[in-house]
Design an enzyme around this catalytic site. Sequence first.
Site, PDB file in Angstrom:
ATOM      1  N   THR A  73      52.222  40.139  60.762  1.00  0.00           N
ATOM      2  CA  THR A  73      51.827  41.169  59.793  1.00  0.00           C
ATOM      3  C   THR A  73      52.541  42.479  60.116  1.00  0.00           C
ATOM      4  O   THR A  73      52.464  42.975  61.238  1.00  0.00           O
ATOM      5  CB  THR A  73      50.304  41.426  59.857  1.00  0.00           C
ATOM      6  OG1 THR A  73      49.620  40.190  59.765  1.00  0.00           O
ATOM      7  CG2 THR A  73      49.864  42.342  58.713  1.00  0.00           C
ATOM      8  N   ASP A  78      57.779  45.889  57.895  1.00  0.00           N
ATOM      9  CA  ASP A  78      57.607  47.346  57.786  1.00  0.00           C
ATOM     10  C   ASP A  78      58.132  48.051  59.038  1.00  0.00           C
ATOM     11  O   ASP A  78      58.755  49.117  58.949  1.00  0.00           O
ATOM     12  CB  ASP A  78      56.131  47.698  57.576  1.00  0.00           C
ATOM     13  CG  ASP A  78      55.611  47.173  56.249  1.00  0.00           C
ATOM     14  OD1 ASP A  78      56.406  47.064  55.300  1.00  0.00           O
ATOM     15  OD2 ASP A  78      54.408  46.864  56.172  1.00  0.00           O
TER      16      ASP A  78
END
Length: 295
Positions: free
Chosen positions: A244, A248
């Site tokens: 996760t 980013d």
Amino acid sequence: MCEFDLVVVGSANADLVIRVERRPAAGETVLGSDLVVHPGGKGGNQAVAAARLGARTALLARVGDDAHGRFLLDAQRAAGVDTSHVLVGGAPTGVALITVDPSGDNSIVVSPGANGRLTPADVRADLLEHARVVSAQLEIPLETVVAVVRNLRPHNRFVLNPSPPRALPDEVLAAADPLIVNEHEARVLLGSQPGDVPEEWAAGLLALGPRSVVVTLGSRGALVADGAGMKLIPAVRVRAVDSTGAGDAFTAALAWRLGLSEPLDIAAAYAARVAAFAVTKAGAQESYPTVGEVL
Ligand code: ADP
């Protein structure tokens, strides 16, 4: 004079995470772990990742006037992000429902909430004026991303992570330097039958108009491409715990290093180290390294 190395325009979500033995199929219910709430959203993640590395970072986002919103603002400030441009109110704070299986793979449903109320009028040209690099993703309205592109100053470098992926106007694609996509995003942007060869995806994406392209390939690394050629940047080998927010972390690190005038391949190699660190820990923002930890 640039006050900010990076201005991130994007989403801020509360990530509600449950670990499961197996992610549910359609119509299926599975039992999972206790709920854990993490600060997330692609914009929030990228801002925190950059700030933890030492980049002077501001976030332009919108959160609700609620407990999740205050939780997210606290997380940004704790990482050192300038939150003076985060707008509050208009809808509940965005939420992401995340299930993570033992291999670290995840499934995510996002309720945009306040992120959907970040409007073109909220994009302030004077903030971009003070940025070296401006980054955006697509968890906010597309017209707001268009407004970012129209307000870019000549000295701004624009980094676009089109996630979740959708068709993009030519003016947005043309401004991206680079367009950063994972495998899923590459396939969606390329449309039908893109094949299985990352080099062909990168070439196809370059043909859409961005100045440069980065295709991230999970544990296989990342392919960087521009007018000068293509290069595979290998991933750093680690024991994956939770992927996760890896993309980013990669995007934030890359954007920051590009703002320091590093070439694309060198910046991507640095970003791969940062992202590898992020997959060794649970959660998104909590898994991001400081500049010392990357060394
Ligand atoms: P996203 O998180 O957007 O799906 P990827 O899965 O492609 O993006 O990951 C982004 C980058 O994170 C990769 O290019 C790679 O550098 C790094 N990364 C992801 N998974 C791993 C892994 N298992 N081991 C090492 N690095 C990884």
